[in-house]
Design a protein around this motif. Structure first.
Motif, mmCIF file in Angstrom:
data_model
loop_
_atom_site.group_PDB
_atom_site.id
_atom_site.type_symbol
_atom_site.label_atom_id
_atom_site.label_comp_id
_atom_site.label_asym_id
_atom_site.label_seq_id
_atom_site.Cartn_x
_atom_site.Cartn_y
_atom_site.Cartn_z
ATOM 1 N N HIS A 1 0.851 -1.186 0.000
ATOM 2 C CA HIS A 1 0.000 0.000 0.000
ATOM 3 C C HIS A 1 0.888 1.238 0.000
ATOM 4 O O HIS A 1 1.576 1.518 0.984
ATOM 5 N N ARG A 2 0.870 1.965 -1.094
ATOM 6 C CA ARG A 2 1.604 3.230 -1.203
ATOM 7 C C ARG A 2 0.592 4.341 -1.485
ATOM 8 O O ARG A 2 -0.376 4.138 -2.207
ATOM 9 N N PHE A 3 0.854 5.524 -0.914
ATOM 10 C CA PHE A 3 -0.098 6.633 -1.056
ATOM 11 C C PHE A 3 0.598 7.904 -1.515
ATOM 12 O O PHE A 3 1.766 8.155 -1.187
ATOM 13 N N ASP A 4 -0.135 8.703 -2.246
ATOM 14 C CA ASP A 4 0.285 10.035 -2.655
ATOM 15 C C ASP A 4 -0.390 11.040 -1.717
ATOM 16 O O ASP A 4 -1.625 11.094 -1.651
ATOM 17 N N ALA A 5 0.401 11.808 -1.007
ATOM 18 C CA ALA A 5 -0.138 12.751 -0.012
ATOM 19 C C ALA A 5 -0.312 14.166 -0.561
ATOM 20 O O ALA A 5 -0.574 15.088 0.209
ATOM 21 N N SER A 6 -0.211 14.340 -1.881
ATOM 22 C CA SER A 6 -0.188 15.694 -2.445
ATOM 23 C C SER A 6 -1.424 16.518 -2.091
ATOM 24 O O SER A 6 -1.319 17.688 -1.710
ATOM 25 N N ARG A 7 -2.588 15.920 -2.225
ATOM 26 C CA ARG A 7 -3.816 16.701 -1.980
ATOM 27 C C ARG A 7 -3.927 17.087 -0.512
ATOM 28 O O ARG A 7 -4.309 18.212 -0.187
ATOM 29 N N LEU A 8 -3.587 16.176 0.383
ATOM 30 C CA LEU A 8 -3.638 16.495 1.808
ATOM 31 C C LEU A 8 -2.672 17.623 2.149
ATOM 32 O O LEU A 8 -3.020 18.572 2.866
ATOM 33 N N LEU A 9 -1.436 17.536 1.649
ATOM 34 C CA LEU A 9 -0.445 18.554 1.973
ATOM 35 C C LEU A 9 -0.778 19.891 1.317
ATOM 36 O O LEU A 9 -0.389 20.942 1.818
ATOM 37 N N GLY A 10 -1.550 19.840 0.224
ATOM 38 C CA GLY A 10 -2.039 21.089 -0.348
ATOM 39 C C GLY A 10 -3.062 21.750 0.544
ATOM 40 O O GLY A 10 -3.132 22.981 0.630
ATOM 41 N N ALA A 11 -3.866 20.932 1.224
ATOM 42 C CA ALA A 11 -4.877 21.469 2.141
ATOM 43 C C ALA A 11 -4.286 21.847 3.487
ATOM 44 O O ALA A 11 -4.833 22.708 4.191
ATOM 45 N N CYS A 12 -3.177 21.191 3.866
ATOM 46 C CA CYS A 12 -2.534 21.449 5.162
ATOM 47 C C CYS A 12 -1.043 21.696 4.937
ATOM 48 O O CYS A 12 -0.193 20.883 5.349
ATOM 49 N N PRO A 13 -0.698 22.796 4.279
ATOM 50 C CA PRO A 13 0.721 23.044 3.966
ATOM 51 C C PRO A 13 1.565 23.171 5.219
ATOM 52 O O PRO A 13 1.132 23.722 6.226
ATOM 53 N N GLY A 14 2.763 22.600 5.142
ATOM 54 C CA GLY A 14 3.709 22.706 6.246
ATOM 55 C C GLY A 14 3.549 21.664 7.332
ATOM 56 O O GLY A 14 4.326 21.637 8.287
ATOM 57 N N PHE A 15 2.544 20.788 7.208
ATOM 58 C CA PHE A 15 2.358 19.788 8.257
ATOM 59 C C PHE A 15 3.509 18.796 8.230
ATOM 60 O O PHE A 15 3.903 18.304 7.180
ATOM 61 N N VAL A 16 4.049 18.504 9.424
ATOM 62 C CA VAL A 16 5.166 17.573 9.561
ATOM 63 C C VAL A 16 4.682 16.322 10.283
ATOM 64 O O VAL A 16 4.175 16.400 11.409
ATOM 65 N N PHE A 17 4.830 15.180 9.645
ATOM 66 C CA PHE A 17 4.379 13.926 10.228
ATOM 67 C C PHE A 17 5.412 13.369 11.202
ATOM 68 O O PHE A 17 6.609 13.613 11.079
ATOM 69 N N THR A 18 4.916 12.608 12.166
ATOM 70 C CA THR A 18 5.763 11.935 13.140
ATOM 71 C C THR A 18 6.343 10.677 12.498
ATOM 72 O O THR A 18 5.603 9.868 11.943
ATOM 73 N N SER A 19 7.648 10.519 12.571
ATOM 74 C CA SER A 19 8.270 9.316 12.023
ATOM 75 C C SER A 19 7.847 8.100 12.851
ATOM 76 O O SER A 19 7.436 8.237 14.011
ATOM 77 N N MET A 20 7.947 6.919 12.257
ATOM 78 C CA MET A 20 7.595 5.718 13.004
ATOM 79 C C MET A 20 8.504 5.539 14.220
ATOM 80 O O MET A 20 8.059 5.115 15.287
ATOM 81 N N GLU A 21 9.768 5.885 14.070
ATOM 82 C CA GLU A 21 10.699 5.759 15.195
ATOM 83 C C GLU A 21 10.268 6.635 16.368
ATOM 84 O O GLU A 21 10.225 6.183 17.518
ATOM 85 N N GLU A 22 9.915 7.889 16.066
ATOM 86 C CA GLU A 22 9.489 8.794 17.135
ATOM 87 C C GLU A 22 8.135 8.379 17.683
ATOM 88 O O GLU A 22 7.891 8.438 18.897
#
Length: 299
Positions: A260-281
């Motif tokens: 399962h691979r996803f394109d996050a372009s539309r989400l990041l266009g609606a929420c510019p600058g959002f930084v996701f939490t890495s799995m490690e963190e």
């Protein structure tokens, strides 16, 4: 969007809903948050539409997190209950329209066992579980109902796999694996664990949902980061956090391997600058909160 008269949050005691209630209060401190969950408001009951109507007005937002999760049973009976819930919600909103509806759906509508390329919002839905079929049915019912209300905007959110601290049950994924590792219980791994998945930290999903609820995006948005991991990568991080290699109970795969691979372009266009939490963190936070909860109970 201008301030809502109130935000009615259905499923406010659930895993995501309980966190979302707090996030909405922080993001919109002047807007009352009205939470309802079973048994206070049982959306499967015949009288539920009338009870819900009393909470709604033309300037409010309705956020729908309420659902019976797949982990409690992926069968026709639970599908029927989830369908009854969304039908009753539609009846209530048809009788008393609202300004905005946000429905927390699921990426399962694309099909848990279906091999796509990179999934985006235009990818054809092919749900393969009762849960996924139910979520897509709910989406279409809400689209139909909202389309008949000229003053109602509708946003459908489709999060990928969510993990985090204090999960209400064992899930096959990062925090479920970590819980097993910390208790020295064997972790069941199906196949080689190399299939690709989006693992989203629950606080990211909550923060994005709160932000989008108060925004003006409409239509469908996948809640995804665009970053994929394998189950074996999760196990590597868990071994570091636990300070030991957890016991693994390897099982032969019973289904075809699907990425399962996803394109996050539309989400990041609606929420510019959002930084996701890495799995490690994210897993570090799960381990920290698990340790804190255990010490608080004297264990």
């Amino acid at each position: 969007m201008s301030a809502f008269s109130r935000i009615v949050l259905l499923g406010h005691t659930g895993y995501i809903g309980s966190r979302l209630a707090g996030a909405l209060r922080s993001a919109a401190p002047d807007v009352p948050i009205v939470g309802r969950s079973a048994p206070t408001l049982d959306l499967t009951r015949q009288q539920a539409p009338t009870e819900l109507e009393q909470l709604l007005d033309p300037d409010c937002a309705l956020v729908i997190c309420a659902a019976i999760k797949k982990q409690l049973g992926d069968n026709p009976e639970i599908f029927e209950q989830n369908l009854a819930m969304v039908l009753n919600i539609c009846r209530a909103v048809a009788a008393r329209p609202v300004r905005r509806i946000v429905f927390v759906s699921s990426a399962s509508v694309y099909g848990e066992d279906v091999q796509h390329g990179v999934i985006d919002e235009s990818t054809p839905v092919q749900p393969t579980s009762f849960y996924g079929i139910g979520k897509f049915t709910a989406e279409r019912l809400l689209v139909r109902m909202a389309g008949q209300q000229p003053g109602t905007s509708l946003l459908v959110l489709r999060p990928a796999l969510v993990y985090g601290p204090q999960e209400p049950a064992y899930y096959y994924g990062p925090s479920g694996f970590l819980r097993k590792a910390l208790s020295d219980s064997p972790i069941t791994l199906w196949g080689d664990g190399e299939e690709l998945r989006e693992f989203l930290f629950v606080d990211d999903v909550v923060a994005l949902t709160a932000r989008l609820t108060l925004g003006d995006a409409t239509g469908v948005l996948n809640i995804v980061s665009g970053t994929t991991y394998t189950y074996t990568q999760a196990l590597t991080v868990i071994a570091k956090l636990a300070g030991r290699q957890p016991p693994i109970d390897s099982r032969a795969r019973t289904r075809d391997k699907v990425d399962h691979r996803f394109d996050a372009s539309r989400l990041l266009g609606a929420c510019p600058g959002f930084v996701f939490t890495s799995m490690e963190e994210g897993l570090r936070r799960v381990a920290s909160e698990t340790a804190t909860a255990s010490s608080g109970t004297g264990r």
